[in-house]
Scaffold this motif. Structure first.
Motif, mmCIF file in Angstrom:
data_model
loop_
_atom_site.group_PDB
_atom_site.id
_atom_site.type_symbol
_atom_site.label_atom_id
_atom_site.label_comp_id
_atom_site.label_asym_id
_atom_site.label_seq_id
_atom_site.Cartn_x
_atom_site.Cartn_y
_atom_site.Cartn_z
ATOM 1 N N PRO A 64 68.449 21.072 109.103
ATOM 2 C CA PRO A 64 67.730 19.597 109.828
ATOM 3 C C PRO A 64 66.501 19.254 109.261
ATOM 4 N N ASP A 65 66.271 17.981 109.120
ATOM 5 C CA ASP A 65 65.232 17.302 108.422
ATOM 6 C C ASP A 65 63.924 17.621 108.978
ATOM 7 N N MET A 66 63.320 18.556 108.308
ATOM 8 C CA MET A 66 61.860 19.103 108.816
ATOM 9 C C MET A 66 60.711 18.614 107.999
ATOM 10 N N GLY A 69 56.458 17.639 109.053
ATOM 11 C CA GLY A 69 55.478 18.773 108.865
ATOM 12 C C GLY A 69 54.983 18.706 107.741
ATOM 13 N N CYS A 70 55.562 18.419 106.639
ATOM 14 C CA CYS A 70 54.920 18.440 105.457
ATOM 15 C C CYS A 70 53.976 17.398 105.018
ATOM 16 N N TYR A 71 53.761 16.587 105.806
ATOM 17 C CA TYR A 71 52.613 15.724 105.776
ATOM 18 C C TYR A 71 51.403 15.728 106.633
ATOM 19 N N GLU A 72 51.718 16.996 107.472
ATOM 20 C CA GLU A 72 50.449 17.117 108.665
ATOM 21 C C GLU A 72 49.483 17.728 107.680
ATOM 22 N N THR A 73 47.990 18.210 108.419
ATOM 23 C CA THR A 73 47.177 18.713 107.680
ATOM 24 C C THR A 73 46.393 19.699 109.006
ATOM 25 N N PRO A 74 46.695 21.003 108.717
ATOM 26 C CA PRO A 74 47.275 21.552 107.717
ATOM 27 C C PRO A 74 48.986 21.568 107.686
ATOM 28 N N VAL A 75 49.464 22.017 106.761
ATOM 29 C CA VAL A 75 50.922 21.737 106.869
ATOM 30 C C VAL A 75 51.546 22.558 107.988
ATOM 31 N N ASN A 76 52.513 21.887 108.560
ATOM 32 C CA ASN A 76 52.943 22.466 109.790
ATOM 33 C C ASN A 76 53.996 23.863 109.225
ATOM 34 N N ALA A 77 54.149 24.873 109.908
ATOM 35 C CA ALA A 77 54.748 26.038 109.443
ATOM 36 C C ALA A 77 56.392 25.539 109.490
ATOM 37 N N THR A 78 56.819 24.491 110.276
ATOM 38 C CA THR A 78 58.247 23.977 110.262
ATOM 39 C C THR A 78 58.630 23.223 109.191
ATOM 40 N N CYS A 79 57.425 22.853 108.098
ATOM 41 C CA CYS A 79 58.007 21.903 106.958
ATOM 42 C C CYS A 79 58.934 22.358 106.151
ATOM 43 N N PHE A 83 66.769 23.443 101.435
ATOM 44 C CA PHE A 83 67.385 24.831 101.376
ATOM 45 C C PHE A 83 66.163 25.747 101.629
ATOM 46 N N ASP A 84 64.939 25.256 101.687
ATOM 47 C CA ASP A 84 63.873 26.084 102.363
ATOM 48 C C ASP A 84 63.789 26.292 103.645
ATOM 49 N N ALA A 141 59.120 27.303 101.284
ATOM 50 C CA ALA A 141 59.033 26.512 102.195
ATOM 51 C C ALA A 141 57.690 25.691 102.250
ATOM 52 N N GLY A 142 57.775 24.279 102.185
ATOM 53 C CA GLY A 142 56.447 23.617 102.284
ATOM 54 C C GLY A 142 56.169 23.263 100.940
#
Length: 218
Positions: A64-66, A69-79, A83-84, A141-142
């Motif tokens: 799924p497209d996660m 969460g990659c743009y959050e500060t701090p980076v979300n653990a689900t980012c 395949f990561d 991940a992330g």
């Protein structure tokens, strides 16, 4: 009674000599123009990788497209960029997760004849050997926000699939400039599904460049 006509020994020897010369001249030309099976298998196996990677990365049930969460500060653990994302998923009644999620899912889409799930090595019905061990825990991940291989950071990681197009048979040589008679090459995969042939295996790249998407990824 009329006598029977026959070839003399000299005539037979001359005829055999002519045939021998023709064979010597024609055979190299035939061999040169004969389709190279390993070359064709390099193309075929790359297309197989391309199709399987595309089907996996675009299957929302599995990856799924996660990215939000990659743009959050701090980076979300689900980012995750693809395949990561190693969380558990159920596919055709089996669970896949963790370090071996990608290679085991990839193997489900091969026509496997012989499987070594421990070492992640598979032989398919067409005689190809697929070594997927280089995709085990390959992506972090992330840290996979990359679109081109030139932009990939060491932290992002990349998975590597090692392919031998004729299994364990000779010559067991990588498809580089040094080896015209070759049967091995590697495909590198980023977490977001981008892929390419290892640049060091430039003879394999040459075999595959008729594929437009391959050119785009390079």
């Amino acid at each position: 009674m009329r006598g029977l006509k026959a070839f003399t020994l000299t005539e037979l020897m001359v005829a055999l000599a002519v045939i021998g010369i023709l064979v010597a001249v024609v055979t190299p030309a035939i061999m040169k123009n004969r389709p190279n099976k390993n070359k064709m298998m390099v193309k075929k196996t790359f297309y197989t990788v391309e199709n399987i990677v595309s089907s996996l990365i675009n299957d929302e049930r599995l990856y799924p497209d996660m990215r939000d969460g990659c743009y959050e500060t701090p980076v979300n653990a689900t980012c995750a960029w693809g395949f990561d994302y190693t969380d558990k998923v159920n596919y055709e009644g089996e669970d896949f997760d963790g370090q071996t999620k990608f290679p085991l899912l990839f193997a489900t889409r091969l026509n496997v004849k012989k499987a070594d799930n421990t070492n992640l090595i598979y032989y398919t019905n067409d005689g190809v050997k697929w070594d997927l061990s280089g995709t085990k825990n390959a992506w972090t991940a992330g840290k996979s926000k990359v679109g081109k291989f030139e932009d990939a950071s060491p932290e992002a990681g990349k998975g590597v699939i090692k392919i031998d197009v004729n299994g364990d048979e000779a010559p067991n040589a990588v498809c580089s400039d040094d080896n015209e008679d070759c049967d091995q090459y590697h495909v590198e995969i980023l977490a977001n599904g981008k892929l390419r042939v290892d640049p060091a295996h430039n003879r394999a790249v040459e075999y595959i460049t008729i594929n437009t998407s391959m050119k785009d990824n390079l």
